[in-house]
Design an enzyme around this catalytic site. Structure first.
Site, PDB file in Angstrom:
ATOM      1  N   GLY A   1     -65.633 -42.303  12.730  1.00 43.55           N
ATOM      2  CA  GLY A   1     -64.399 -42.368  11.938  1.00 43.55           C
ATOM      3  C   GLY A   1     -64.582 -42.265  10.440  1.00 43.55           C
ATOM      4  O   GLY A   1     -63.754 -42.772   9.683  1.00 43.55           O
TER       5      GLY A   1
ATOM      6  N   ASN B  43     -64.175 -39.596   8.664  1.00 45.76           N
ATOM      7  CA  ASN B  43     -63.054 -38.799   8.146  1.00 45.76           C
ATOM      8  C   ASN B  43     -61.768 -39.624   8.102  1.00 45.76           C
ATOM      9  O   ASN B  43     -60.980 -39.511   7.163  1.00 45.76           O
ATOM     10  CB  ASN B  43     -62.855 -37.540   8.992  1.00 45.76           C
ATOM     11  CG  ASN B  43     -63.793 -36.431   8.551  1.00 45.76           C
ATOM     12  OD1 ASN B  43     -63.645 -35.864   7.477  1.00 45.76           O
ATOM     13  ND2 ASN B  43     -64.797 -36.140   9.380  1.00 45.76           N
TER      14      ASN B  43
ATOM     15  N   LYS C 252     -54.412 -36.107  32.794  1.00 48.70           N
ATOM     16  CA  LYS C 252     -54.292 -35.872  31.352  1.00 48.70           C
ATOM     17  C   LYS C 252     -52.843 -36.036  30.869  1.00 48.70           C
ATOM     18  O   LYS C 252     -52.592 -36.571  29.792  1.00 48.70           O
ATOM     19  CB  LYS C 252     -54.791 -34.463  31.041  1.00 48.70           C
ATOM     20  CG  LYS C 252     -54.879 -34.159  29.565  1.00 48.70           C
ATOM     21  CD  LYS C 252     -55.698 -32.917  29.297  1.00 48.70           C
ATOM     22  CE  LYS C 252     -55.739 -32.658  27.802  1.00 48.70           C
ATOM     23  NZ  LYS C 252     -56.760 -31.720  27.414  1.00 48.70           N
TER      24      LYS C 252
ATOM     25  N   MET D 253     -62.404 -35.951  20.221  1.00 47.06           N
ATOM     26  CA  MET D 253     -63.218 -35.011  20.987  1.00 47.06           C
ATOM     27  C   MET D 253     -62.545 -34.454  22.242  1.00 47.06           C
ATOM     28  O   MET D 253     -63.211 -33.925  23.116  1.00 47.06           O
ATOM     29  CB  MET D 253     -64.563 -35.658  21.358  1.00 47.06           C
ATOM     30  CG  MET D 253     -65.385 -36.098  20.155  1.00 47.06           C
ATOM     31  SD  MET D 253     -65.509 -34.835  18.860  1.00 47.06           S
ATOM     32  CE  MET D 253     -66.724 -33.759  19.615  1.00 47.06           C
TER      33      MET D 253
ATOM     34  N   ASN E 248     -56.328 -31.045  12.078  1.00 49.03           N
ATOM     35  CA  ASN E 248     -57.691 -31.258  12.576  1.00 49.03           C
ATOM     36  C   ASN E 248     -58.701 -30.868  11.501  1.00 49.03           C
ATOM     37  O   ASN E 248     -58.433 -30.004  10.667  1.00 49.03           O
ATOM     38  CB  ASN E 248     -57.911 -30.378  13.822  1.00 49.03           C
ATOM     39  CG  ASN E 248     -59.264 -30.623  14.467  1.00 49.03           C
ATOM     40  OD1 ASN E 248     -59.696 -31.768  14.615  1.00 49.03           O
ATOM     41  ND2 ASN E 248     -59.955 -29.550  14.847  1.00 49.03           N
TER      42      ASN E 248
ATOM     43  N   HIS F 257     -62.532 -29.358  11.219  1.00 46.51           N
ATOM     44  CA  HIS F 257     -63.592 -28.724  12.017  1.00 46.51           C
ATOM     45  C   HIS F 257     -64.790 -28.436  11.113  1.00 46.51           C
ATOM     46  O   HIS F 257     -64.619 -27.869  10.028  1.00 46.51           O
ATOM     47  CB  HIS F 257     -63.074 -27.423  12.650  1.00 46.51           C
ATOM     48  CG  HIS F 257     -64.110 -26.779  13.514  1.00 46.51           C
ATOM     49  ND1 HIS F 257     -64.441 -27.287  14.759  1.00 46.51           N
ATOM     50  CD2 HIS F 257     -64.928 -25.725  13.301  1.00 46.51           C
ATOM     51  CE1 HIS F 257     -65.423 -26.549  15.269  1.00 46.51           C
ATOM     52  NE2 HIS F 257     -65.724 -25.597  14.412  1.00 46.51           N
TER      53      HIS F 257
HETATM   54  C1  GRF Z   1     -66.872 -34.485  12.018  1.00 44.01           C
HETATM   55  O1  GRF Z   1     -67.981 -33.683  11.749  1.00 44.01           O
HETATM   56  C2  GRF Z   1     -65.673 -33.629  12.327  1.00 44.01           C
HETATM   57  O2  GRF Z   1     -65.644 -32.439  11.630  1.00 44.01           O
HETATM   58  C3  GRF Z   1     -65.858 -33.348  13.795  1.00 44.01           C
HETATM   59  O3  GRF Z   1     -66.378 -34.535  14.338  1.00 44.01           O
HETATM   60  C4  GRF Z   1     -67.054 -35.268  13.306  1.00 44.01           C
HETATM   61  C5  GRF Z   1     -66.407 -36.625  13.245  1.00 44.01           C
HETATM   62  O4  GRF Z   1     -67.026 -37.495  12.339  1.00 44.01           O
HETATM   63  N1  GRF Z   1     -64.610 -32.908  14.380  1.00 44.01           N
HETATM   64  P1  GRF Z   1     -66.300 -38.828  11.902  1.00 44.01           P
HETATM   65  O5  GRF Z   1     -65.950 -39.583  13.189  1.00 44.01           O
HETATM   66  O6  GRF Z   1     -65.076 -38.480  11.123  1.00 44.01           O
HETATM   67  O7  GRF Z   1     -67.300 -39.582  11.090  1.00 44.01           O
END
Ligand code: GRF
Length: 202
Positions: free
Chosen positions: A14, A16, A67, A92, A109, A111
């Site tokens: 987490g 981000n 789902k 994920m 999102n 990426h």
């Molecule tokens: C990041 O590299 C993001 O781009 C990808 O998964 C990773 C998540 O990292 N989708 P975090 O959980 O935000 O530390």
């Protein structure tokens, strides 16, 4: 204008999520923190969300009959929290068309590659092993495909001579922590308009 409520989906550490939440808490993004939902009980993001005093929900995919039911539970939580924007911060799982439609052009999102190159999991490693000289990261609105939605912001990161997939990923992560909050800020101030495949920043 009423402040937008920003909620999160996260599966892991987490970082981000933290980068965005800190900017909201500091008032640098004009928004209110909503809830965080994780599909993994051990996700560190849940713990961080609790520390921020946010609603932190583990929704167990195995507890539902498929789902559709699982996502319905998440959508209900998001709606109850009056969510305007969902940030997929290291979530994920692929969202179904039903989920995407419920929050059309309201799910961002991050990426870790320059889309449309290297979609899917482990974008940093895919790019590194392919031998690109420049990789980076991309924010986009989620559509029905995998990492195919309209692009908001991108940041390039050069591959250095002695890079490993890990050292490259670490430099990309720094840029993720910059462009994701910036994308959320632009959304919350009403500056993002989606026109077909393109995001116009006004
Ligand atoms: C990041 O590299 C993001 O781009 C990808 O998964 C990773 C998540 O990292 N989708 P975090 O959980 O935000 O530390």
């Amino acid at each position: 204008m009423k402040k937008k409520v920003v909620s999160f989906l996260a599966s892991g550490r987490g970082s981000n999520f933290t980068a965005v939440a800190e900017k909201i808490r500091a008032g640098d993004i004009d928004a209110t923190l909503g809830i965080l939902v994780s599909d993994r009980e051990e996700a560190r993001a849940l713990e961080t969300a609790r520390q921020y005093g946010m609603g932190a929900h583990f929704v167990d995919p195995r507890a539902y009959g498929g789902k559709g039911e699982f996502e319905k539970a998440i959508i209900a939580l998001m709606k109850k929290a009056k969510t305007d924007l969902i940030v997929a911060a290291g979530y994920m799982r692929i969202l179904s068309p039903v989920f995407v439609k419920a929050f059309a052009n309201r799910i961002i999102n991050i990426h870790p590659a320059l889309l449309p190159s290297f979609p899917g999991v482990d974008g940093q490693r895919q790019a590194f092993e392919y031998g690109v000289k420049i990789s980076g990261c991309t924010t986009h609105f989620i559509d029905e495909g995998t990492d195919t939605g309209p692009i908001i912001l991108q940041a390039p990161v050069a591959v250095e001579k002695d890079d490993t997939a890990e050292s490259l990923a670490a430099r990309i992560l720094k840029e993720e922590h910059r462009i994701l909050p910036e994308s959320v800020r632009l959304f919350c101030q009403g500056s993002l308009k989606v026109k077909g495949r393109k995001v116009i920043i006004i």
